[in-house]
Enzyme design. Structure first.
Site, PDB file in Angstrom:
ATOM      1  CB  CYS A 113      13.495   7.322  22.518  1.00 32.74           C
ATOM      2  SG  CYS A 113      12.768   6.054  21.126  1.00 32.74           S
ATOM      3  CG  HIS A 242      12.766  10.908  21.382  1.00 31.67           C
ATOM      4  ND1 HIS A 242      13.585  10.837  20.305  1.00 31.67           N
ATOM      5  CD2 HIS A 242      11.781  10.072  21.117  1.00 31.67           C
ATOM      6  CE1 HIS A 242      13.274   9.578  19.489  1.00 31.67           C
ATOM      7  NE2 HIS A 242      12.051   9.220  20.166  1.00 31.67           N
ATOM      8  CG  ASN A 272      11.771   7.982  16.643  1.00 26.23           C
ATOM      9  OD1 ASN A 272      12.888   7.958  17.069  1.00 26.23           O
ATOM     10  ND2 ASN A 272      10.811   7.562  17.260  1.00 26.23           N
TER      11      ASN A 272
END
Length: 316
Positions: A113, A242, A272
């Protein structure tokens, strides 16, 4: 030594949109359950004929067009991804081939990530050292390929996409650098809190542990990123974290203290997307004109390996 700066951005997502109502027909969940826990309403999911390098190449082509550059002008390609199935050719090599590049250096970076902010720092260091002059830095992931679509705790989170930045050497020696100093690190003892393991690979995480770590440990680190850039959080025009979960993004952004900043919330529409999330969210903010050119923007990635990396950049 020179500095470097981001001069253009681009993003790409597959056409297929999966809504919370669609997911409710697949697993025991509901729109209310998902939005109340993670804040996500839709996500884009690529098909079997849309490999990661294709998503990356589309985003890269858009960034190049925005910069007014040709693929042959690029001498370094960095792709941050954790969903490359093949070891070789790498995603970066495949992107270079798709774009018809001449002879760039190519490298994949897997920090999950926080991959994009790691890759951006790597490009900055490379350009500063004079080993390249123009770089494509791409975050691209197909999380839909590795998620367990029967696990309602994880499948509601994930989406597919890519974001790209064109980074060029900057010889200007006055004022704030286009890409500020990186602050990066990890918590190796908690590295297995986010996992992509097995054959075939599957995503899993310890959600509560990640939430507690992100909301308590990361805000002071993000403030140190600003300090390294010679700024206070109040100076920031935008914060792009993020895009893991809206219930993480909002408290972290608040605790950083960036009271005057636009906070990216692309997770609501995109889910995500791992390494793609920061460049994609930033590209959309710039495309919509929500950040003035030259304004300071905090980029801060975190997640897999319980790693983190952040820097302040000047908005292109």
């Amino acid at each position: 030594m020179t500095g470097s700066r981001v001069v253009a951005l681009g993003h790409y997502q597959p056409a297929k949109v999966l809504t919370n109502h669609d997911l409710a027909a697949m697993v025991d969940t509901s729109d209310e359950w998902i939005t109340s826990r993670v804040g996500i309403r839709t996500r884009h999911i690529g098909g079997p004929d849309e490999p990661v390098d294709e998503l990356a190449a589309h985003a890269a082509a858009k960034a190049l067009a925005s910069a007014g550059l040709q693929p042959s002008d690029i001498d370094l390609v960095l792709v941050a991804t954790s969903t490359a199935i093949d070891r070789s050719p790498s995603m970066s090599a495949r992107v270079a081939a798709r774009l018809g590049m001449a002879a760039p250096a190519v490298m994949d970076i897997n920090v999950v990530c926080s991959g994009f902010t790691h890759a951006l720092a790597t490009a900055d260091h490379t350009l500063r050292a004079g080993a390249a002059t123009r770089a494509l830095v791409i975050g691209a992931d197909k999380m839909g390929d590795i998620v367990d679509w029967t696990d309602r705790s994880s499948c509601v989170l994930m989406g597919d996409g890519a974001g790209a930045a064109v980074v060029v050497a900057d010889t200007a020696r006055s004022g704030r650098p286009g890409i500020g100093p990186v602050l990066w690190g990890s918590v190796p003892g908690m590295g297995d809190a986010v996992r992509i393991e097995g054959t075939p690979p599957r995503f899993a995480q310890e959600g509560q542990a990640v939430y507690r770590w992100a909301t308590t440990q990361l805000p002071p680190i993000a403030r140190k990123v600003c300090e390294k850039a010679g700024l206070t959080p109040e100076d920031l025009a935008a914060v792009v974290l993020h895009q893991a979960n809206l219930r993480i993004i909002e408290p972290v952004a608040r605790r950083i203290g960036a009271v005057n900043a636009v906070v990216a919330r692309d997770v609501v529409d995109s889910g995500n997307t791992s390494a793609a999330s920061i460049p994609m969210a930033l590209s959309k903010l710039v495309e919509r004109g929500e950040i003035p050119g030259g304004a300071p923007v905090l980029l801060f990635g975190f997640g897999g390996n319980l790693s983190y990396a952040g820097q302040v950049i000047s908005c292109p």
